[in-house]
Scaffold this motif. Sequence first.
Motif, PDB file in Angstrom:
ATOM      1  N   UNK A  37     -54.745 -84.082  61.757  1.00 52.53           N
ATOM      2  CA  UNK A  37     -55.323 -85.109  61.934  1.00 52.53           C
ATOM      3  C   UNK A  37     -56.132 -84.853  63.573  1.00 52.53           C
ATOM      4  N   UNK A  38     -56.418 -85.669  64.496  1.00 52.50           N
ATOM      5  CA  UNK A  38     -56.273 -85.903  65.921  1.00 52.50           C
ATOM      6  C   UNK A  38     -57.720 -87.047  65.984  1.00 52.50           C
ATOM      7  N   UNK A  39     -57.112 -87.573  66.770  1.00 53.35           N
ATOM      8  CA  UNK A  39     -56.754 -89.112  67.403  1.00 53.35           C
ATOM      9  C   UNK A  39     -57.949 -88.693  68.524  1.00 53.35           C
ATOM     10  N   UNK A  40     -59.643 -89.285  68.418  1.00 54.67           N
ATOM     11  CA  UNK A  40     -60.183 -89.700  69.303  1.00 54.67           C
ATOM     12  C   UNK A  40     -60.667 -91.096  69.463  1.00 54.67           C
ATOM     13  N   UNK A  41     -59.989 -91.437  71.081  1.00 56.84           N
ATOM     14  CA  UNK A  41     -59.599 -92.764  71.512  1.00 56.84           C
ATOM     15  C   UNK A  41     -60.804 -92.817  72.967  1.00 56.84           C
ATOM     16  N   UNK A  42     -61.222 -94.188  72.691  1.00 56.71           N
ATOM     17  CA  UNK A  42     -61.676 -95.136  74.049  1.00 56.71           C
ATOM     18  C   UNK A  42     -60.447 -96.777  74.814  1.00 56.71           C
ATOM     19  N   UNK A  43     -60.565 -96.783  75.745  1.00 55.01           N
ATOM     20  CA  UNK A  43     -59.667 -97.436  76.566  1.00 55.01           C
ATOM     21  C   UNK A  43     -60.684 -98.007  77.631  1.00 55.01           C
ATOM     22  N   UNK A  44     -60.878 -99.009  78.089  1.00 56.53           N
ATOM     23  CA  UNK A  44     -60.734 -99.982  78.977  1.00 56.53           C
ATOM     24  C   UNK A  44     -60.187-100.353  79.874  1.00 56.53           C
ATOM     25  N   UNK A  45     -59.672 -99.690  80.973  1.00 62.77           N
ATOM     26  CA  UNK A  45     -58.189-100.151  81.441  1.00 62.77           C
ATOM     27  C   UNK A  45     -58.728-100.835  82.341  1.00 62.77           C
ATOM     28  N   UNK A  46     -58.888-102.079  82.780  1.00 63.46           N
ATOM     29  CA  UNK A  46     -59.338-103.410  83.777  1.00 63.46           C
ATOM     30  C   UNK A  46     -58.918-102.986  84.689  1.00 63.46           C
ATOM     31  N   UNK A  47     -60.626-102.654  85.765  1.00 69.00           N
ATOM     32  CA  UNK A  47     -59.590-102.630  86.728  1.00 69.00           C
ATOM     33  C   UNK A  47     -58.417-101.675  87.576  1.00 69.00           C
ATOM     34  N   UNK A  48     -58.485-100.315  86.976  1.00 67.85           N
ATOM     35  CA  UNK A  48     -57.496 -99.302  87.760  1.00 67.85           C
ATOM     36  C   UNK A  48     -58.235 -98.837  88.844  1.00 67.85           C
ATOM     37  N   UNK A  49     -57.993 -99.935  89.896  1.00 68.54           N
ATOM     38  CA  UNK A  49     -57.760 -99.324  91.244  1.00 68.54           C
ATOM     39  C   UNK A  49     -56.598 -98.290  92.059  1.00 68.54           C
ATOM     40  N   UNK A  86     -56.221 -86.639  71.681  1.00 69.13           N
ATOM     41  CA  UNK A  86     -56.317 -85.531  72.114  1.00 69.13           C
ATOM     42  C   UNK A  86     -57.698 -85.588  72.653  1.00 69.13           C
ATOM     43  N   UNK A  87     -58.163 -86.151  72.203  1.00 62.10           N
ATOM     44  CA  UNK A  87     -59.454 -86.906  73.663  1.00 62.10           C
ATOM     45  C   UNK A  87     -59.504 -88.366  73.897  1.00 62.10           C
ATOM     46  N   UNK A  88     -59.449 -88.886  75.291  1.00 64.36           N
ATOM     47  CA  UNK A  88     -59.654 -90.002  75.779  1.00 64.36           C
ATOM     48  C   UNK A  88     -60.869 -90.439  77.196  1.00 64.36           C
ATOM     49  N   UNK A  89     -61.498 -91.249  76.431  1.00 64.41           N
ATOM     50  CA  UNK A  89     -62.811 -92.186  77.197  1.00 64.41           C
ATOM     51  C   UNK A  89     -62.379 -93.359  77.788  1.00 64.41           C
ATOM     52  N   UNK A  90     -62.578 -93.411  78.483  1.00 68.60           N
ATOM     53  CA  UNK A  90     -61.581 -94.246  80.459  1.00 68.60           C
ATOM     54  C   UNK A  90     -62.644 -95.039  80.606  1.00 68.60           C
ATOM     55  N   UNK A  91     -62.736 -96.497  80.847  1.00 70.60           N
ATOM     56  CA  UNK A  91     -63.571 -97.163  81.433  1.00 70.60           C
ATOM     57  C   UNK A  91     -62.545 -98.272  82.797  1.00 70.60           C
ATOM     58  N   UNK A  92     -63.929 -98.348  83.732  1.00 72.14           N
ATOM     59  CA  UNK A  92     -62.748 -99.180  85.469  1.00 72.14           C
ATOM     60  C   UNK A  92     -62.184 -98.229  85.709  1.00 72.14           C
TER      61      UNK A  92
END
Length: 323
Positions: free
Chosen positions: A14-26, A76-82
């Motif tokens: 089994x493999x995890x594909x995820x997404x995470x909004x990182x809240x203003x990672x500046x 194994x895959x992680x989409x990120x935002x911010x």
Amino acid sequence: MPNKFYFRKKDTNHYTVAFYNLENLFDIHDDPYILDDDFLPDSEKQWNRKRYEKKLFKLGTVISNIGFSRTRKAPVLLGVAEVENKKVLEDLIQTKHLREKNYGIVHYDSPDERGIDVGLLYQKQYFEVTHSESIQVLVYNDNGDRDYTRDILWVTGILNNEEIHILVNHWPSRRDGAEGTSYKRIVAADKNREIIDNITNENPDAKIIVMGDFNDDPFNESVKKHLVQGDLFNPMERLLTRYRGTTNYRNQWNLFDQIIFTNNFHKYEKGKHSFSNAAIFDKDFLKIYKGRYKGTPFRTYAGRKYTGGYSDHFPVFMQLKLN
């Protein structure tokens, strides 16, 4: 902070594909080309190296645990935002809990005025990038001026010998009201549809995953009518309730963070990936534990007040089984 999980067995297929909004990672450095003044050491928010490194450490802890209780490995895959730039992602993957995962990064600077972008992290031992590009979302305000929003990140690669396309999104916000800005998110949804249609015109059997912070729920028009058509399945529809979501505003839950995929992930084929399950990663350590906002995401800032948490969004994930 979590350090113990109960394992029934190792689900190494089994493999995890995820997404995470990182809240203003500046980062803590001034970029004269973007509006990053709030996130500098001498700003009112006092965004300094200690706070930056603490946030990186916390985010790394979260990411390493998403889906781990079943797969025994980080996503194994992680989409990120911010995220402000590629450098903050490079710093993130070098934190204690991620540095041995051998993550690669796909990132492009987008035209967003605040300089926040999307990106994709991938574990190199499982996924090989074969193509990537950044696709503009052309949105205009009522007066005809362009609203510079985040690009769509399109990545194609080989996951365990199977080709998969990933579209990472962060759609226009609701800052000026949900209804008054809904047309902007419809434009973003339509752009995703255009990319999906182009991919499937070349290969009708293409496997595609669309993920992101859509700033709309699964039942809003942009997602339900414009993005999710007969070829896509949205497992997030069943996850949003009055008591649970990925972000909370004025005591109301929303599930803006979603992962959607083509129906062929429901097919069982030897040597191919099939959909197993989807969930919100909202463990207790990610929540405010007392007071008026108990149970909501433990964020880094509440307005201009530093609270020292993780993010104002919970991550979401899906798990794929390699048959």
